[in-house]
Design a protein around this motif. Structure first.
Motif, PDB file in Angstrom:
ATOM      1  N   ARG A 247       0.777  -1.271   0.160  1.00  0.00           N
ATOM      2  CA  ARG A 247      -0.125  -0.028  -0.033  1.00  0.00           C
ATOM      3  C   ARG A 247       0.953   1.250   0.098  1.00  0.00           C
ATOM      4  N   PHE A 248       1.992   1.177   0.456  1.00  0.00           N
ATOM      5  CA  PHE A 248       3.104   2.216   0.684  1.00  0.00           C
ATOM      6  C   PHE A 248       3.274   2.761  -0.742  1.00  0.00           C
ATOM      7  N   LEU A 249       3.406   1.626  -1.748  1.00  0.00           N
ATOM      8  CA  LEU A 249       3.756   1.751  -2.917  1.00  0.00           C
ATOM      9  C   LEU A 249       2.790   2.229  -3.881  1.00  0.00           C
ATOM     10  N   GLY A 250       1.675   2.547  -3.374  1.00  0.00           N
ATOM     11  CA  GLY A 250       0.518   2.962  -4.064  1.00  0.00           C
ATOM     12  C   GLY A 250      -0.492   1.925  -4.769  1.00  0.00           C
ATOM     13  N   ARG A 251      -0.276   0.733  -4.473  1.00  0.00           N
ATOM     14  CA  ARG A 251      -0.916  -0.559  -5.111  1.00  0.00           C
ATOM     15  C   ARG A 251      -1.975  -0.782  -4.393  1.00  0.00           C
ATOM     16  N   ARG A 252      -2.874  -1.457  -4.905  1.00  0.00           N
ATOM     17  CA  ARG A 252      -4.083  -1.940  -4.213  1.00  0.00           C
ATOM     18  C   ARG A 252      -4.151  -3.618  -4.019  1.00  0.00           C
TER      19      ARG A 252
END
Length: 255
Positions: A247-252
């Motif tokens: 989630r830190f990477l912006g992935r779901r």
């Protein structure tokens, strides 16, 4: 060589299905705390007395639990005669803001993605981590190291641990930041190319945990470095950590 290939063939695929499917948590796992909406008797303080880290507070008949201080030992739940506090099996506990770790009756908890578009654009496809043990007991460190094994294989998401801070995008800090490690932590942070991101892993790094009142510790990262991600737990389960990093990477996370 043939024996090696045969052994690998016999072993088969060992990586778990997470994050495409929910991980199988142990029976004794204590996950996201839930606070019942029923009023707690104002004279009852059994849960607060049972908590070793003062993670619980109350205002009138309302109870609040700070996951940044919580050890997830479940002593408060066992001591509460009214069943106000319970722990679920939900493993995703990380938050991008410190105040999001406070649990109250009826408060929602969602799997937020990286709110900073700049971080998501910069680290969306890979993340290089320099891990710093700032006086930790090795529990958080060991559960983070597990993510490098075949069972979790965080490298498939482009997440890797690097040996030098000069090759890192962020530092992942464990431990309550002891006085002996304060200088090393700051030097490591200074050596990371800017912008540097900070991940607080475990309740010790977030708040000091059991050691926050110790004169030998600095009570976590808050007064030293501003974390960009908080991962509560003592220690955080590998599923909690991997979910947080994705989630830190912006992935779901699909599960």
């Amino acid at each position: 060589m043939l024996k090696t290939l045969k052994a690998r063939w016999m072993q088969g695929y060992r990586t778990g299905r997470f994050p495409d499917a929910e991980p199988r948590m142990p029976d004794r796992f204590a996950g996201l705390p839930e606070i019942a909406s029923a009023a707690c008797p104002p004279e009852c303080r059994l849960c607060m007395e049972a908590c070793p880290t003062d993670a619980l507070s109350r205002s009138g008949t309302s109870v609040a639990l700070d996951m940044g201080r919580c050890l997830f030992c479940s002593r408060c739940s066992a001591a509460c005669p009214s069943g106000t506090i319970s722990f679920t099996k939900q493993h995703d506990l990380a938050a991008f803001r410190r105040e999001s770790l406070i649990r109250t009756a009826g408060s929602p908890f969602s799997r937020d993605l990286q709110p900073d578009s700049g971080i998501a654009d910069l680290c969306g496809r890979s993340l290089k981590i320099r891990q710093v043990s700032a006086g930790g007991c090795a529990a958080c460190e060991l559960d983070f190291n597990v993510l490098n094994t075949l069972a979790w294989d965080m490298g498939r998401f482009g997440i890797q641990v690097v040996a030098s801070p000069r090759h890192a995008d962020c530092i992942l800090v464990t431990g309550p930041v002891s006085g002996n490690m304060l200088s090393a932590l700051r030097k490591t942070c200074d050596a990371v190319p800017k912008p540097v991101f900070v991940i607080a892993c475990g309740c010790c790094a977030i708040s000091g945990g059991l050691y926050r009142e110790s004169p030998e510790c600095r009570g976590g990262l808050e007064e030293i470095l501003k974390p960009d991600l908080y991962v509560p737990g003592c220690p955080p389960h590998p599923a909690t950590l991997l979910d947080a990093l994705i989630r830190f990477l912006g992935r779901r996370v699909r599960c």
